[in-house]
Design a protein around this motif. Sequence first.
Motif, mmCIF file in Angstrom:
data_model
loop_
_atom_site.group_PDB
_atom_site.id
_atom_site.type_symbol
_atom_site.label_atom_id
_atom_site.label_comp_id
_atom_site.label_asym_id
_atom_site.label_seq_id
_atom_site.Cartn_x
_atom_site.Cartn_y
_atom_site.Cartn_z
ATOM 1 N N LYS A 284 1.346 -1.118 0.144
ATOM 2 C CA LYS A 284 0.227 -0.378 -0.164
ATOM 3 C C LYS A 284 1.015 1.226 -0.205
ATOM 4 O O LYS A 284 0.245 2.354 -0.503
ATOM 5 C CB LYS A 284 -0.671 -0.125 1.157
ATOM 6 N N GLN A 285 2.192 0.861 0.324
ATOM 7 C CA GLN A 285 3.105 2.595 0.261
ATOM 8 C C GLN A 285 3.765 2.640 -0.676
ATOM 9 O O GLN A 285 4.278 3.842 -1.189
ATOM 10 C CB GLN A 285 4.230 2.372 1.218
ATOM 11 N N GLY A 286 3.396 2.320 -1.891
ATOM 12 C CA GLY A 286 3.183 2.190 -3.662
ATOM 13 C C GLY A 286 4.366 1.690 -3.752
ATOM 14 O O GLY A 286 5.250 0.618 -3.260
ATOM 15 N N GLY A 287 4.075 1.860 -5.517
ATOM 16 C CA GLY A 287 5.361 1.175 -6.267
ATOM 17 C C GLY A 287 7.042 1.468 -5.928
ATOM 18 O O GLY A 287 6.800 2.494 -5.708
ATOM 19 N N GLU A 288 8.153 0.349 -6.929
ATOM 20 C CA GLU A 288 9.200 0.891 -7.245
ATOM 21 C C GLU A 288 9.018 2.340 -7.502
ATOM 22 O O GLU A 288 10.245 3.124 -7.179
ATOM 23 C CB GLU A 288 9.775 -0.169 -7.560
ATOM 24 N N ALA A 289 8.560 2.904 -8.750
ATOM 25 C CA ALA A 289 8.639 4.331 -9.590
ATOM 26 C C ALA A 289 8.479 5.329 -9.028
ATOM 27 O O ALA A 289 8.946 6.882 -8.535
ATOM 28 C CB ALA A 289 7.219 4.295 -10.229
ATOM 29 N N GLU A 290 7.470 5.394 -6.930
ATOM 30 C CA GLU A 290 7.439 6.489 -6.468
ATOM 31 C C GLU A 290 8.781 6.095 -5.014
ATOM 32 O O GLU A 290 8.818 7.217 -4.097
ATOM 33 C CB GLU A 290 6.024 6.384 -5.713
ATOM 34 N N ALA A 291 8.923 4.353 -4.091
ATOM 35 C CA ALA A 291 9.431 4.479 -3.444
ATOM 36 C C ALA A 291 11.106 5.300 -3.410
ATOM 37 O O ALA A 291 11.836 4.370 -4.075
ATOM 38 C CB ALA A 291 9.988 3.224 -3.002
ATOM 39 N N THR A 292 11.457 6.172 -2.602
ATOM 40 C CA THR A 292 12.526 6.348 -2.622
ATOM 41 C C THR A 292 13.488 6.052 -1.264
ATOM 42 O O THR A 292 12.554 5.372 -0.362
ATOM 43 C CB THR A 292 13.019 8.131 -2.717
ATOM 44 N N ALA A 293 14.970 5.745 -1.276
ATOM 45 C CA ALA A 293 15.433 5.493 0.214
ATOM 46 C C ALA A 293 16.613 6.392 -0.275
ATOM 47 O O ALA A 293 17.329 7.181 -0.940
ATOM 48 C CB ALA A 293 16.075 3.994 -0.409
ATOM 49 N N HIS A 294 17.324 6.969 0.722
ATOM 50 C CA HIS A 294 19.095 7.366 1.244
ATOM 51 C C HIS A 294 19.872 6.286 0.417
ATOM 52 O O HIS A 294 20.016 5.546 1.326
ATOM 53 C CB HIS A 294 18.931 7.788 2.293
ATOM 54 N N PHE A 295 20.847 6.726 -0.040
ATOM 55 C CA PHE A 295 22.062 5.870 -0.610
ATOM 56 C C PHE A 295 22.969 6.296 -0.782
ATOM 57 O O PHE A 295 22.909 8.015 -0.602
ATOM 58 C CB PHE A 295 21.498 5.700 -2.148
ATOM 59 N N VAL A 296 24.010 5.644 -0.079
ATOM 60 C CA VAL A 296 25.422 6.596 0.089
ATOM 61 C C VAL A 296 25.957 7.110 -1.365
ATOM 62 O O VAL A 296 25.941 6.199 -2.804
ATOM 63 C CB VAL A 296 26.840 5.941 0.780
ATOM 64 N N CYS A 297 26.755 8.330 -1.562
ATOM 65 C CA CYS A 297 27.734 8.785 -2.265
ATOM 66 C C CYS A 297 28.877 7.868 -2.845
ATOM 67 O O CYS A 297 29.441 6.716 -1.912
ATOM 68 C CB CYS A 297 27.794 10.292 -2.561
ATOM 69 N N GLU A 298 28.593 7.903 -4.253
ATOM 70 C CA GLU A 298 29.040 6.587 -4.790
ATOM 71 C C GLU A 298 31.121 6.773 -5.188
ATOM 72 O O GLU A 298 31.203 5.940 -5.797
ATOM 73 C CB GLU A 298 28.737 5.188 -5.478
#
Length: 369
Positions: A284-298
């Motif tokens: 219900k939180q939404g699909g991958e298109a909207e879901a976000t996360a914090h990633f470290v700079c590579e």
Amino acid sequence: MAPELGRLTAREIYDRVLVDARSELNRTASALAFSGVAAGLFMGLTGLGVAGALAALPGPGGEFIAKLFYPLGFIAVVIGRAQLFTENTLFPVVLILEERRHLMATLRLWAVVFVANVIGALLFAVLATVTGALKPEVLTELMELGTTAVEQPLLRVFSSGVLGGFLIALMSWLVTSAQRTIGQIAVIWLITFPVGLLGFAHCIASSGYILGAVLSGATSVGAYVVWLLVATSGNIIGGVFLVSLFNYGQVRGGSQLNRRRARRLAENESVFRRRSEQLSRSPKQGGEAEATAHFVCECSNAQCTSEIMMTIERYRHLRSHPRWFAVVSGHQFPEIEPVVEDHHDYLIVERKGKRGELTLRPRPAQTAS
């Protein structure tokens, strides 16, 4: 840029050096000895060329022109692939640093080649002084070169030996990158000419005419032995520490950057897995298109603590290419990491070169169904 211009990268030169080092360590003692004697004999061409030119061109300007012939011995030795102490013998040091072994084999190589080089230099001195092959004026100039070299203060012999060893080892490193014989000759001449012009000590190049001075009675055996030990010590320090160690650090430092980047990718992979699992449990939180996360700079900066906000879908897209990395704008290296996508808040760069793809890169997990 290096592959497009036909130039070898630092890593490719480094790999060639490792191949040459293994080849030299695998040679038998007899093969090394014969090659070393030949190198010591060939190096007599340095003194012979300079002495001949000095005899033919006395007066102002003659000394400078004479020193143009100093590289002759190095050209003969390097192009002929003979074993010269301070040239091929320093390459195994890099192999020791790389694999943490081969110390005894390297010491054996050094000992055999060094003794053989001195024997070859003595053979040249005999041919030059005892056989009467040289004109008296040429022989006089050759003996003058020997007495001048051995009468230098020992501190200057050592310090100039450091610089001489540095230049000869640098010449060897650069010759490894040259693609054609004419290019190798140009490199040898350009790097070794200052050694002769500035009078830097080289344990083998100078031995031929110093031993000639010994045989003619112009100097003593003891004076030569002391000079040889001091000059050799300087040559080893200059070659090992100023060339071998620095070039090893340059290449292995790049590997260290890759390891840092691999750790950052592993951190991001962990974030991706956790976020994907959350999405699978809470559709219900939404699909991958909207879901976000914090990633470290590579990026490869070990001190970087920046984070990038990215959707799960874009992260999956990022990991679809093994040479792509997400970095904060300004953290890329434009020369080797062109930008392939600009997402305003962050960039996707592509690592160029044969080693651009990280072999330790973790594979992204598939979202649980």
